[in-house]
Write a protein that holds these residues in place. Structure first.
Motif, short mmCIF file in Angstrom:
data_model
loop_
_atom_site.label_atom_id
_atom_site.label_comp_id
_atom_site.label_asym_id
_atom_site.label_seq_id
_atom_site.Cartn_x
_atom_site.Cartn_y
_atom_site.Cartn_z
N TRP A 163 -14.69 5.25 0.33
CA TRP A 163 -13.32 5.26 -0.19
C TRP A 163 -12.31 4.75 0.85
O TRP A 163 -11.39 4.00 0.53
N GLY A 164 -12.47 5.13 2.10
CA GLY A 164 -11.54 4.74 3.16
C GLY A 164 -11.48 3.24 3.38
O GLY A 164 -10.44 2.69 3.72
N TRP A 165 -12.60 2.58 3.18
CA TRP A 165 -12.68 1.13 3.34
C TRP A 165 -11.70 0.43 2.40
O TRP A 165 -10.96 -0.46 2.80
N TRP A 166 -11.67 0.84 1.15
CA TRP A 166 -10.79 0.21 0.15
C TRP A 166 -9.32 0.48 0.45
O TRP A 166 -8.48 -0.41 0.31
N LEU A 167 -9.02 1.69 0.86
CA LEU A 167 -7.63 1.99 1.19
C LEU A 167 -7.18 1.24 2.45
O LEU A 167 -6.04 0.79 2.55
N THR A 168 -8.09 1.09 3.41
CA THR A 168 -7.76 0.33 4.62
C THR A 168 -7.50 -1.13 4.28
O THR A 168 -6.53 -1.73 4.78
N ILE A 169 -8.32 -1.70 3.43
CA ILE A 169 -8.12 -3.09 3.01
C ILE A 169 -6.77 -3.22 2.28
O ILE A 169 -6.01 -4.16 2.51
N ALA A 170 -6.47 -2.26 1.40
CA ALA A 170 -5.19 -2.29 0.69
C ALA A 170 -4.02 -2.23 1.68
O ALA A 170 -3.00 -2.89 1.49
N GLY A 171 -4.18 -1.46 2.75
CA GLY A 171 -3.14 -1.38 3.77
C GLY A 171 -2.91 -2.70 4.49
O GLY A 171 -1.81 -2.99 4.94
N PHE A 172 -3.95 -3.53 4.59
CA PHE A 172 -3.81 -4.86 5.18
C PHE A 172 -3.25 -5.86 4.16
O PHE A 172 -2.52 -6.78 4.51
N VAL A 173 -3.61 -5.69 2.90
CA VAL A 173 -3.22 -6.64 1.87
C VAL A 173 -1.70 -6.61 1.61
O VAL A 173 -1.08 -7.66 1.44
N VAL A 174 -1.10 -5.43 1.60
CA VAL A 174 0.34 -5.32 1.29
C VAL A 174 1.19 -6.16 2.25
O VAL A 174 1.95 -7.03 1.80
N PRO A 175 1.08 -5.98 3.58
CA PRO A 175 1.90 -6.84 4.46
C PRO A 175 1.49 -8.31 4.38
O PRO A 175 2.33 -9.20 4.49
N LEU A 176 0.20 -8.57 4.16
CA LEU A 176 -0.27 -9.94 4.04
C LEU A 176 0.39 -10.65 2.86
O LEU A 176 0.81 -11.80 2.95
N LEU A 177 0.51 -9.95 1.72
CA LEU A 177 1.18 -10.53 0.55
C LEU A 177 2.65 -10.84 0.86
O LEU A 177 3.17 -11.88 0.45
N PHE A 178 3.32 -9.96 1.56
CA PHE A 178 4.72 -10.23 1.92
C PHE A 178 4.83 -11.42 2.86
O PHE A 178 5.76 -12.22 2.76
N ILE A 179 3.89 -11.54 3.77
CA ILE A 179 3.89 -12.70 4.68
C ILE A 179 3.67 -13.98 3.88
O ILE A 179 4.38 -14.98 4.09
N ILE A 180 2.74 -13.96 2.96
CA ILE A 180 2.43 -15.16 2.19
C ILE A 180 3.59 -15.56 1.28
O ILE A 180 3.96 -16.74 1.21
N PHE A 181 4.19 -14.60 0.58
CA PHE A 181 5.19 -14.94 -0.43
C PHE A 181 6.63 -14.96 0.06
O PHE A 181 7.49 -15.54 -0.59
N TYR A 182 6.92 -14.34 1.20
CA TYR A 182 8.31 -14.26 1.63
C TYR A 182 8.61 -14.91 2.96
O TYR A 182 9.77 -14.99 3.35
N ILE A 183 7.59 -15.33 3.68
CA ILE A 183 7.87 -15.97 4.98
C ILE A 183 7.49 -17.43 4.90
O ILE A 183 6.52 -17.84 4.41
#
Length: 183
Positions: A163-183
């Protein structure tokens, strides 16, 4: 001592050590995130007052200083002038005063430090000099250790490998999405 037990002990003790600093950084971070909505360091104080003042062409600096100090004795008078409407505009440290000599009404507006928050924001920005910068860096290293060591504390279906693996990946994905779409 087993590595998992050592991690648990260090994670717990260092977590207790940094809890107050983490709260300071979290609260000041919220204020600083909204710096475009309001001033995170200062608030505008407005004080309305009345004073008996006879309308004249000019006023002595001492008289205006006395009026301003009667409203708030901490205010520092700088200078004043009479504008085209006959109102007295007074420059004070961090603000201004407007006095209508005809009605005797006045309004003082000045910036005042937000208690406690001003200091927390100064700490957050690490603008207190080299010593605080090193303390702030140490806090960041400890926070990094607590975050990474926390990944390895639990076993089983709620641990990192399931379970922790998926939550950790989600924690990386959120800032990554903001970097991709807003920077």
């Amino acid at each position: 001592m087993k590595i998992r037990k050592l991690l648990r002990v260090l994670h717990r003790d260092l977590g207790y050590f940094i809890v107050a600093m983490t709260i300071v950084y979290a609260v000041s971070g919220i204020y600083l995130n909204h710096r475009h909505d309001f001033n995170p360091d200062y608030q505008i104080e407005v004080t309305d007052f009345t004073h008996n003042l006879e309308p004249q062409q000019s006023y002595a600096a001492k008289d205006i200083r006395d009026i301003v100090e009667s409203v708030d004795d901490d205010v520092v008078y700088k200078k004043h002038y009479v504008d085209q409407d006959g109102d007295i505009r007074v420059f004070i440290a961090n603000g201004e005063v407007l006095i209508d000599p005809n009605s005797g009404e006045g309004r003082m507006r000045y910036l005042q430090r937000r208690p406690l928050v001003f200091g927390m924001n100064k700490l957050h920005r690490a603008t207190l000099g080299t010593a605080w910068k090193w303390v702030s860096d140490a806090m960041a290293v400890i926070l990094l250790f607590v975050a990474v060591s926390g990944l390895f504390l639990l076993k089983g279906k709620r641990g990192l490998m399931r379970w922790g693996w998926w939550l950790t990946i989600a924690g990386f994905v959120v800032p990554l999405l903001f970097i991709i779409f807003y920077i």
